[in-house]
Each structure stands twice: as structure tokens, then as C-alpha cells.
Design a protein around this motif. Structure first.
Motif, short mmCIF file in Angstrom:
data_model
loop_
_atom_site.label_atom_id
_atom_site.label_comp_id
_atom_site.label_asym_id
_atom_site.label_seq_id
_atom_site.Cartn_x
_atom_site.Cartn_y
_atom_site.Cartn_z
N LEU A 6 0.99 -1.03 -0.10
CA LEU A 6 -0.28 0.10 -0.17
C LEU A 6 1.08 1.07 -0.05
N CYS A 21 -2.98 0.24 -3.95
CA CYS A 21 -2.88 -1.05 -3.40
C CYS A 21 -2.58 -2.31 -4.11
N PHE A 33 -11.09 -5.99 -4.23
CA PHE A 33 -10.59 -5.05 -3.36
C PHE A 33 -11.69 -4.31 -2.56
N TRP A 35 -11.82 -0.81 0.30
CA TRP A 35 -11.20 0.42 1.13
C TRP A 35 -12.09 0.40 2.10
N HIS A 44 -13.53 2.82 -4.41
CA HIS A 44 -12.18 2.88 -5.17
C HIS A 44 -12.57 3.20 -6.78
N SER A 47 -9.50 -0.28 -10.81
CA SER A 47 -8.97 -1.39 -10.32
C SER A 47 -8.52 -2.15 -11.46
N SER A 52 -5.41 -1.82 -6.90
CA SER A 52 -6.77 -1.03 -6.92
C SER A 52 -6.35 0.38 -6.42
N LEU A 54 -7.29 4.39 -4.81
CA LEU A 54 -8.27 5.11 -4.03
C LEU A 54 -7.80 6.77 -4.20
N THR A 68 -7.45 1.50 5.33
CA THR A 68 -7.16 -0.34 4.85
C THR A 68 -7.44 -0.35 3.57
N CYS A 69 -6.64 -1.21 3.16
CA CYS A 69 -7.04 -1.91 1.95
C CYS A 69 -7.08 -3.36 2.11
N GLN A 70 -7.90 -3.95 1.42
CA GLN A 70 -8.20 -5.33 1.60
C GLN A 70 -8.44 -6.16 0.64
N ARG A 81 -4.58 -7.72 4.31
CA ARG A 81 -4.99 -6.20 4.80
C ARG A 81 -3.95 -5.63 4.88
#
Length: 157
Positions: A6, A21, A33, A35, A44, A47, A52, A54, A68-70, A81
Motif C-alpha cells: 500500500l 494497493c 479489493f 477500501w 475505489h 482497479s 486498486s 483510491l 485500510t486496503c483489503q 489487509r
């Protein structure tokens, strides 16, 4: 080994932040993804299969906010994460707009200058009005006993 990175990208707009990310080290596949900011899902704007982006602009981010990016990798059903906390330090020295202290100090100084100019302007207006209200022949008077001193001389009372 798989790794979720990230990073903050350079942005030409100092009121916005752009984050990238990327899930690396795995076979390219469509990754889902997500956020979040304090448990709030964020949309976002771009992608690809493994990354991805943001973009957030003021007031949607502030100094100290954690994003947080997951990434959900469907092949092995693993969730990765990564967090980033935005501060004035990592948004660049030219971006003082993210620091609330700078805004508060700026507005206090402006308010102080405005108040001073208002007080001085009112004092100047009162002086001009007072000088116009005095009669032409009577600039200063003082009463002492039965005498009145005027600019035209002494008068008996």
C-alpha cells in the motif's frame, strides 16, 4: 510469498490523496479489493486484476486518519489487509492544508487583524465626527468659578 503493498502516490492536487494497493507474488487473477476508513466502505476509482487505486479529497480525509486496503484472493480464499495512516508528514511539506493547527492559527491571525482594523477605523470616525460637531468659535472650554475661557477670550458670568 504473497505480499500486499500500500503506497501513497504523488498528487498534483494538495487537497487530495491517491493510494495504490497491489497484491504481488500470486498468479494474476481477479482480486476483490475493498477500501475502508473507520469501518466505512469507500468506493475505489480504478482497479485491475491485482491492484486498486483510491482517491480521497478533503473533507473525506484528515491528518491522522487510517485507511485500510483489503484484497480477497479467490484462488485460495485468503484475505490480505494493509493499513496506512495519513499525516502531514507523509503528504508532503508543501501540503500544509492537511494540518488543522495551521488553519486555526491562520484564522486567529486574520480575525485579530480584522478586529484591530475595525477598532482603529471606528476611533478615526469618532474623532472626525467629534471635530465636526464642535462650534467654530468654541474649540476648548473650561469652567472655573464664574469665568468661562473660550477661544474668543474671557467672558464674565
Amino acid at each position: 510469498s504473497p505480499d500486499l503493498s500500500l503506497q501513497q502516490l504523488n498528487s498534483s492536487d494538495v487537497t487530495c490523496v491517491e493510494l495504490l494497493c497491489t497484491l504481488e507474488g500470486l498468479r494474476p487473477e481477479q482480486v476483490n479489493f475493498t477500501w475502508t476508513k473507520a469501518d466505512e466502505k469507500l468506493p475505489h476509482y480504478h482497479s485491475t486484476n491485482m491492484s486498486s487505486m483510491l482517491k480521497l479529497c478533503k473533507p473525506d480525509w484528515w491528518d491522522g486518519v487510517t485507511l485500510t486496503c483489503q484484497a480477497s484472493y479467490p484462488h485460495n480464499s485468503t484475505v490480505y489487509r494493509k493499513n496506512i495512516t495519513l499525516t502531514c508528514r507523509n503528504t508532503g511539506p508543501e501540503n500544509l492544508s492537511c494540518c488543522p493547527t495551521v488553519h486555526v492559527l491562520f484564522f486567529i491571525i486574520i480575525a485579530f487583524i480584522w478586529i484591530l482594523s475595525y477598532v482603529f477605523a471606528r476611533t478615526a470616525v469618532r474623532s472626525r465626527v467629534a471635530s465636526k460637531l464642535r462650534p467654530a468659535g468654541l474649540q476648548h472650554e473650561s469652567r472655573s468659578g464664574s469665568q468661562m475661557i473660550t477661544t474668543s477670550g474671557l467672558e464674565e458670568r
